[in-house]
Design a protein around this motif. Structure first.
Motif, PDB file in Angstrom:
ATOM      1  N   ALA A   1       0.676  -1.079   0.085  1.00  6.17           N
ATOM      2  CA  ALA A   1       0.000  -0.083  -0.034  1.00  6.17           C
ATOM      3  C   ALA A   1       0.846   0.963   0.077  1.00  6.17           C
ATOM      4  N   LEU A   2       2.010   1.091   0.864  1.00  5.82           N
ATOM      5  CA  LEU A   2       3.025   2.405   0.768  1.00  5.82           C
ATOM      6  C   LEU A   2       3.574   2.673  -0.692  1.00  5.82           C
ATOM      7  N   GLY A   3       3.739   1.549  -1.299  1.00  7.32           N
ATOM      8  CA  GLY A   3       4.440   1.638  -2.699  1.00  7.32           C
ATOM      9  C   GLY A   3       3.512   2.223  -3.648  1.00  7.32           C
ATOM     10  N   LYS A   4       2.262   2.119  -3.343  1.00  9.86           N
ATOM     11  CA  LYS A   4       1.088   2.572  -4.342  1.00  9.86           C
ATOM     12  C   LYS A   4       1.046   4.149  -4.093  1.00  9.86           C
ATOM     13  N   VAL A   5       0.772   4.586  -2.868  1.00 13.73           N
ATOM     14  CA  VAL A   5       0.813   5.690  -2.113  1.00 13.73           C
ATOM     15  C   VAL A   5       1.995   6.691  -2.667  1.00 13.73           C
ATOM     16  N   THR A   6       3.101   5.945  -2.645  1.00 17.38           N
ATOM     17  CA  THR A   6       4.434   6.541  -3.297  1.00 17.38           C
ATOM     18  C   THR A   6       4.154   7.083  -4.527  1.00 17.38           C
ATOM     19  N   TRP A   7       3.736   6.118  -5.537  1.00 17.49           N
ATOM     20  CA  TRP A   7       3.435   6.481  -6.924  1.00 17.49           C
ATOM     21  C   TRP A   7       2.479   7.422  -7.171  1.00 17.49           C
ATOM     22  N   VAL A   8       1.333   7.465  -6.530  1.00 20.97           N
ATOM     23  CA  VAL A   8       0.412   8.332  -6.419  1.00 20.97           C
ATOM     24  C   VAL A   8       0.839   9.733  -6.035  1.00 20.97           C
ATOM     25  N   LEU A   9       1.648   9.817  -5.011  1.00 20.15           N
ATOM     26  CA  LEU A   9       2.115  11.215  -4.612  1.00 20.15           C
ATOM     27  C   LEU A   9       3.258  11.786  -5.511  1.00 20.15           C
ATOM     28  N   ALA A  10       3.921  10.807  -6.280  1.00 19.27           N
ATOM     29  CA  ALA A  10       5.143  11.266  -7.238  1.00 19.27           C
ATOM     30  C   ALA A  10       4.425  11.845  -8.293  1.00 19.27           C
ATOM     31  N   ILE A  11       3.185  10.997  -8.953  1.00 24.30           N
ATOM     32  CA  ILE A  11       2.660  11.550 -10.096  1.00 24.30           C
ATOM     33  C   ILE A  11       2.007  13.021  -9.774  1.00 24.30           C
ATOM     34  N   GLY A  12       1.620  13.074  -8.759  1.00 26.34           N
ATOM     35  CA  GLY A  12       0.922  14.370  -8.099  1.00 26.34           C
ATOM     36  C   GLY A  12       1.628  15.452  -8.387  1.00 26.34           C
ATOM     37  N   PHE A  13       3.094  15.254  -7.606  1.00 25.44           N
ATOM     38  CA  PHE A  13       3.929  15.912  -7.478  1.00 25.44           C
ATOM     39  C   PHE A  13       4.761  16.619  -8.776  1.00 25.44           C
ATOM     40  N   ILE A  14       4.842  15.593  -9.709  1.00 25.92           N
ATOM     41  CA  ILE A  14       5.413  16.025 -11.043  1.00 25.92           C
ATOM     42  C   ILE A  14       4.331  16.733 -11.782  1.00 25.92           C
ATOM     43  N   ALA A  15       2.982  16.567 -11.622  1.00 29.83           N
ATOM     44  CA  ALA A  15       1.752  17.248 -12.437  1.00 29.83           C
ATOM     45  C   ALA A  15       2.011  18.559 -11.824  1.00 29.83           C
ATOM     46  N   THR A  16       1.886  18.764 -10.478  1.00 31.27           N
ATOM     47  CA  THR A  16       1.973  20.265  -9.877  1.00 31.27           C
ATOM     48  C   THR A  16       3.359  21.072 -10.351  1.00 31.27           C
ATOM     49  N   SER A  17       4.345  20.300 -10.644  1.00 34.69           N
ATOM     50  CA  SER A  17       5.844  20.710 -10.823  1.00 34.69           C
ATOM     51  C   SER A  17       5.498  21.268 -12.000  1.00 34.69           C
ATOM     52  N   ILE A  18       5.010  20.466 -13.330  1.00 30.36           N
ATOM     53  CA  ILE A  18       4.542  20.975 -14.832  1.00 30.36           C
ATOM     54  C   ILE A  18       3.579  22.134 -14.681  1.00 30.36           C
ATOM     55  N   THR A  19       2.623  22.073 -13.856  1.00 31.94           N
ATOM     56  CA  THR A  19       1.454  23.235 -13.788  1.00 31.94           C
ATOM     57  C   THR A  19       2.196  24.488 -13.316  1.00 31.94           C
ATOM     58  N   LEU A  20       3.124  24.450 -12.348  1.00 34.58           N
ATOM     59  CA  LEU A  20       3.720  25.814 -11.951  1.00 34.58           C
ATOM     60  C   LEU A  20       4.641  26.195 -12.716  1.00 34.58           C
ATOM     61  N   THR A  21       5.474  25.369 -13.697  1.00 35.27           N
ATOM     62  CA  THR A  21       6.371  25.831 -14.648  1.00 35.27           C
ATOM     63  C   THR A  21       5.231  26.503 -15.677  1.00 35.27           C
ATOM     64  N   VAL A  22       4.345  25.870 -16.271  1.00 34.85           N
ATOM     65  CA  VAL A  22       3.508  26.392 -17.190  1.00 34.85           C
ATOM     66  C   VAL A  22       3.088  27.898 -16.665  1.00 34.85           C
ATOM     67  N   LEU A  23       2.637  27.991 -15.514  1.00 35.17           N
ATOM     68  CA  LEU A  23       1.837  29.274 -15.100  1.00 35.17           C
ATOM     69  C   LEU A  23       3.156  30.213 -14.829  1.00 35.17           C
ATOM     70  N   ALA A  24       4.335  29.921 -14.582  1.00 35.99           N
ATOM     71  CA  ALA A  24       5.269  30.934 -14.427  1.00 35.99           C
ATOM     72  C   ALA A  24       5.642  31.710 -15.675  1.00 35.99           C
ATOM     73  N   ALA A  25       5.714  30.626 -16.805  1.00 35.27           N
ATOM     74  CA  ALA A  25       6.193  31.082 -18.170  1.00 35.27           C
ATOM     75  C   ALA A  25       4.979  32.012 -18.513  1.00 35.27           C
ATOM     76  N   GLN A  26       3.725  31.635 -18.418  1.00 32.28           N
ATOM     77  CA  GLN A  26       2.604  32.655 -18.706  1.00 32.28           C
ATOM     78  C   GLN A  26       3.026  34.147 -18.293  1.00 32.28           C
ATOM     79  N   ASP A  27       3.319  34.158 -16.764  1.00 27.69           N
ATOM     80  CA  ASP A  27       3.319  35.332 -16.162  1.00 27.69           C
ATOM     81  C   ASP A  27       4.734  36.145 -16.716  1.00 27.69           C
ATOM     82  N   ALA A  28       5.625  35.295 -17.226  1.00 22.44           N
ATOM     83  CA  ALA A  28       7.083  36.072 -17.600  1.00 22.44           C
ATOM     84  C   ALA A  28       7.199  36.267 -18.954  1.00 22.44           C
ATOM     85  N   ALA A  29       6.007  36.021 -19.899  1.00 17.64           N
ATOM     86  CA  ALA A  29       5.991  36.322 -21.368  1.00 17.64           C
ATOM     87  C   ALA A  29       6.427  37.688 -21.702  1.00 17.64           C
TER      88      ALA A  29
END
Length: 129
Positions: free
Chosen positions: A48-76
């Motif tokens: 169960a901890l392994g599955k939770v780790t995967w879910v958290l890792a996917i969420g972490f990567i998704a929020t990282s990409i989202t923050l990068t896109v938002l920062a790029a739009q603000d800095a255009a």
């Protein structure tokens, strides 16, 4: 929006650190750890901890990409130097055709220790002493 994503990102990061620290060591890391055959053992079933780790890792990567896109739009179209000096970007600066260029403002100020009072117009020349 960006603040909400940033808070979720930080919560995911802290949760991911906690879940990884809670997992059992499978050995083999730097020659230390919990035995059981090392590299020759079969891969253990997903816990169960392994599955939770995967879910958290996917969420972490998704929020990282989202923050990068938002920062790029603000800095255009904005330079970092424009943000520091508070000026307008070079593309939006008004054209001054025929106006003389003030080259004196580009020179460094004279050294106060080398120049006596009133001789600030002398050029700076390197000395070999």
């Amino acid at each position: 929006m960006q603040n909400v994503v940033l808070i979720v990102h930080l919560l995911l990061a802290l949760s991911l650190i906690g879940v990884v620290l809670l997992q059992r060591s499978e050995g083999g890391g730097l020659g230390m750890g919990g035995g059981g055959g090392g590299a020759m053992s079969q891969r253990s079933a997903a816990t169960a901890l392994g599955k939770v780790t995967w879910v958290l890792a996917i969420g972490f990567i998704a929020t990282s990409i989202t923050l990068t896109v938002l920062a790029a739009q603000d800095a255009a179209g904005v330079s970092v130097m424009d943000r520091l000096t508070g000026g307008t970007p070079a593309s939006e600066a008004p054209a001054t055709e025929g106006a003389p260029l003030d080259t004196d403002s580009l020179l460094p100020p004279p050294s106060a220790t080398d120049a006596p009072a009133g001789t600030t117009d002398e050029p700076l020349v390197p000395r070999a002493d």
